[in-house]
Scaffold this motif. Structure first.
Motif, PDB file in Angstrom:
ATOM      1  N   ALA A 254      58.218 -30.835   0.662  1.00 16.21           N
ATOM      2  CA  ALA A 254      58.260 -29.035  -0.069  1.00 16.21           C
ATOM      3  C   ALA A 254      59.367 -30.284  -1.047  1.00 16.21           C
ATOM      4  O   ALA A 254      60.524 -31.438  -0.204  1.00 16.21           O
ATOM      5  N   GLY A 279      58.976 -25.501   1.090  1.00 13.76           N
ATOM      6  CA  GLY A 279      59.709 -24.803   0.175  1.00 13.76           C
ATOM      7  C   GLY A 279      61.214 -24.318   0.483  1.00 13.76           C
ATOM      8  O   GLY A 279      62.501 -24.473   0.321  1.00 13.76           O
ATOM      9  N   GLU A 324      60.457 -26.755  -8.473  1.00 16.60           N
ATOM     10  CA  GLU A 324      59.830 -26.566  -7.559  1.00 16.60           C
ATOM     11  C   GLU A 324      58.514 -27.083  -7.070  1.00 16.60           C
ATOM     12  O   GLU A 324      57.735 -26.876  -8.173  1.00 16.60           O
ATOM     13  N   THR A 326      54.841 -28.802  -3.973  1.00 15.61           N
ATOM     14  CA  THR A 326      54.913 -28.849  -2.479  1.00 15.61           C
ATOM     15  C   THR A 326      53.650 -30.145  -2.823  1.00 15.61           C
ATOM     16  O   THR A 326      53.136 -30.737  -3.344  1.00 15.61           O
TER      17      THR A 326
END
Length: 538
Positions: A254, A279, A324, A326
Motif C-alpha cells: 500500500a 493503507g 492512495e 493498493t
C-alpha cells in the motif's frame, strides 16, 4: 473489478455524484473509474444522513440501515462474494469522506466481515492463511479503537510482546500461526476492556458506520475545521468499498503518491510505499515506508502504471494530486485522490509552474494563492553551520529553532509564553493537530512523508522531520535522547527540513523572498486585463 464502481444507497432518488452529497472521496473514485483506472466497487451513505444519524433520529437511523442492506446486496452482486460467507467472503471498508477533504481527521474501519467462520473462508478463497489472520487482527483492533474508543497503545503493546516473543524485527515477519494467536489476544483484550467485536458482519458494519458518522464531531475534526475555516455544517459521507489486500505478500503493498513534490512544488513523484501492508500502515505514521526506488526495483510494471495513472489524474483535475493506492499480487488499484495539501512555498511554485505549462490560467493560479499571505513567504536557512546530532526524513522543508515540547498541551503552554516550539513526538498522529498549529517544527521517531499528520503539518507550513532513528522518547518522564544525548522539555532544538538534519541548541535564521513571488506580483498588477489576456505564461 467492475467499471461501474459507485452506487448511492441512500433511499433518495438523486443520482448525482457530487462532493456535497457523496463526499470528496467517492466523487473522485467515480472520476478515476471514468478515466479507466482500476477502482474497487463501492457504495455511499451520503452526507445528508450524517447529522440525523448523529442526533439519533429514527428516520435517519432507519435510512442508514436500509442503505447498508441495499449497498451490501449491490456489492455481493458485483463481486460474486457473500458478506460473512464461509467459502467466498466479501470484506469491505467503511471510509469517511467529507465534501472538503480532511486528511486523517475522520475515521475508517477496514476488513469488515471477518469472524471465526469467514476468516477460514478467506483462506479457502486465496490459500493465504497469513493474509486472513493478519486482516482479522487488524479488524479487531480497528473496530475496538474506532467503535469502542479503546486506546491504540494497548494493542501496540500486545503486538510488541508478540514480536519480541517470536524474535522477529517487526509485524511484517510474523507468520500465520503467530498472527492467529495475536488476533485471539486482541479479541480478549478488547473484551476485557468492555468492547466485544460482533461476530455478525452486518452488526460490525452498522457499528462502524455509526462511529464514522460520529467522527465528524471529534475534537481533532472540529479543530481541523477551525484551523482551515471549514464549516461545521453538513457532515461526512461514508464510502463502503470492497477490500483489496495490500497485505497479500511480497508482490503486494500500500502506498501514497503525490503527482508533484508537495513540500517544494518540484515536478517529481513523491511516493511512500510499504510492502505487504494495508493503507492505514502508511497514513497512520506508525511505520516508516520505503521510497519509489524500492517499488520500481521489485514491481517495475506497477510503478510505471502508477506514474502514468497519477499524471493522467493530474491533467484531468488540473492540480497536483495526492493519491492512495493498493497493490494486490501485482495488480494496481486506485483508492483515493484529492488535491494535494502543500506548503505555502510549494503552492507558490506549483501555481507558477502550472501556468507556464498551460495546465491552469493566471486567474486560477491567483485564486489558489488567495488563501496565503504571500508577503510573509520566505525561503529560510540557518545563518551558521553546525554539526548535526541526527538525521531524519524531511516531510516539509524550511528551518526551525525552538524549545522542545513532548505533548500538544505543553506546546501550547510554551507558545503562550512567546517561545518558538519544536513538538517532539513518537509518530505523526492526527491527534496532535492542536500542537502542530502552535509549533514551528515537528520531529518524530517513526512515520513517513505521506502520513496524514505529515500532510497536515505541510499544509500548515510547519517544518516537519519524521523517522528519526536516533531519537528515543520516554513520554512518561517527558524526556528523550538524540544519539545518546539527553533532551528535556524546554531545551532548544533546531530542525533543517531542507537537508533532513537535527541540531542540538539554538540557531539563528536568515530569510529571503522566493523567486516566484515577483512573477505573481506582475500577474496581480495586470489583474484588470481581460481573462483571455491574463491567461498563459509570461
Amino acid at each position: 473489478m467492475t467499471r461501474e464502481p459507485l452506487f448511492i444507497a441512500s433511499g433518495f432518488s438523486s443520482p448525482a455524484v457530487t462532493p456535497e452529497l457523496a463526499g470528496s472521496k467517492a466523487t473522485e473514485l467515480w472520476h478515476m473509474a471514468k478515466l479507466g483506472l482500476d477502482v474497487p466497487p463501492a457504495f455511499v451513505l451520503p452526507t445528508t444522513l450524517c447529522a440525523g444519524a448523529n442526533a439519533g433520529e429514527g428516520a435517519a437511523l432507519a435510512a442508514v440501515e436500509n442503505a447498508l442492506a441495499k449497498g451490501i446486496a449491490w456489492l455481493e452482486e458485483r463481486t460474486g462474494r457473500r458478506f460473512g460467507d464461509s467459502r467466498a467472503p466479501l470484506l469491505v471498508s467503511a471510509r469517511s469522506g467529507a465534501a472538503v477533504s480532511m486528511p486523517g481527521m475522520l475515521q475508517t474501519v477496514l476488513d469488515i466481515g471477518l469472524n471465526e467462520e469467514s476468516v477460514h473462508g478467506l483462506i479457502r478463497l486465496n490459500g493465504n492463511p497469513r493474509l486472513a489472520f493478519d486482516s482479522w487482527r487488524r479488524l479487531i483492533q480497528s473496530h475496538a479503537e474506532v467503535v469502542g474508543g479503546l486506546p491504540a497503545a494497548r494493542f501496540d503493546q500486545a503486538l510488541a510482546e508478540m514480536v519480541k516473543g517470536e524474535q522477529v524485527e517487526g509485524e511484517a515477519e510474523l507468520d500465520s500461526e503467530a498472527l492467529e494467536r495475536l488476533a485471539t489476544a486482541y479479541r480478549d483484550l478488547a473484551l476485557r476492556a468492555g468492547h466485544a467485536v460482533p461476530d455478525d458482519p452486518r452488526r460490525q458494519l452498522a457499528q462502524a458506520a455509526r462511529a464514522v458518522f460520529q467522527s465528524w464531531q471529534s475534537p481533532r475534526a472540529v479543530e481541523y475545521r477551525r484551523l482551515n475555516r471549514i464549516s461545521d455544517d453538513g457532515g461526512t459521507a461514508i464510502t463502503v468499498q470492497a477490500m483489496v489486500f495490500g497485505n497479500s505478500g511480497p508482490r503486494s503493498g500500500a502506498g501514497v503518491i503525490f503527482s508533484r513534490n508537495p513540500a517544494t512544488g518540484a515536478d517529481e513523484p513523491y511516493l511512500d510505499f510499504l510492502f505487504d501492508a494495508q493503507g492505514e500502515d502508511v497514513v497512520s505514521g506508525r511505520r516508516t515506508p520505503v521510497d519509489a526506488s524500492r517499488l520500481q526495483a521489485r514491481l517495475p510494471e506497477v510503478a510505471r502504471r502508477l506514474i502514468d495513472g497519477v499524471k493522467l489524474i493530474e491533467r484531468t483535475r488540473h492540480d497536483a494530486q495526492d493519491v492512495e493506492f493498493t497493490v494486490e499480487e501485482g495488480h494496481l488499484y486506485f483508492l483515493q485522490t484529492r488535491s494535494a495539501k502543500r506548503t505555502p512555498l510549494a503552492a507558490l511554485s506549483l501555481a507558477v509552474a502550472m501556468v507556464h505549462e498551460g495546465l491552469i490560467d493566471r486567474p486560477t493560479a491567483l485564486a489558489r494563492l488567495a488563501a496565503f499571505d504571500l508577503s510573509a513567504l520566505a525561503v529560510s536557512r540557518f545563518a551558521d553551520n553546525a554539526a548535526p546530532a541526527a538525521e531524519a526524513i524531511s516531510a516539509a522543508p524550511g528551518v526551525a529553532s525552538g524549545r522542545v515540547a513532548f505533548s500538544s498541551a505543553r506546546a501550547k503552554e510554551l507558545a503562550q509564553d512567546g517561545a518558538p516550539v519544536i513538538l517532539v513526538r513518537p509518530d505523526t498522529s492526527t491527534e496532535d493537530v492542536a500542537g502542530f498549529a502552535v509549533a514551528s517544527g515537528i520531529l518524530t521517531t517513526v512515520g513517513g512523508r505521506t502520513a496524514h499528520a505529515a500532510v497536515v503539518a505541510r499544509q500548515l507550513g510547519k517544518v516537519c522531520l519524521v523517522g528519526c532513528r536516533a531519537l528515543a522518547i520516554d513520554e512518561t518522564r517527558a524526556e528523550a535522547t538524540i544519539a545518546g544525548t539527553p533532551l528535556r522539555e524546554g531545551d532548544w532544538l533546531s530542525l533543517d527540513g531542507d537537508v533532513g538534519t537535527v541540531v542540538l541548541g539554538k540557531r539563528n535564521i536568515v530569510s529571503r523572498p522566493p523567486e516566484e513571488l515577483a512573477e505573481v506580483e506582475r500577474w496581480r498588477s495586470t489583474a484588470g486585463m481581460s481573462p483571455a489576456a491574463a491567461c498563459g505564461g509570461n
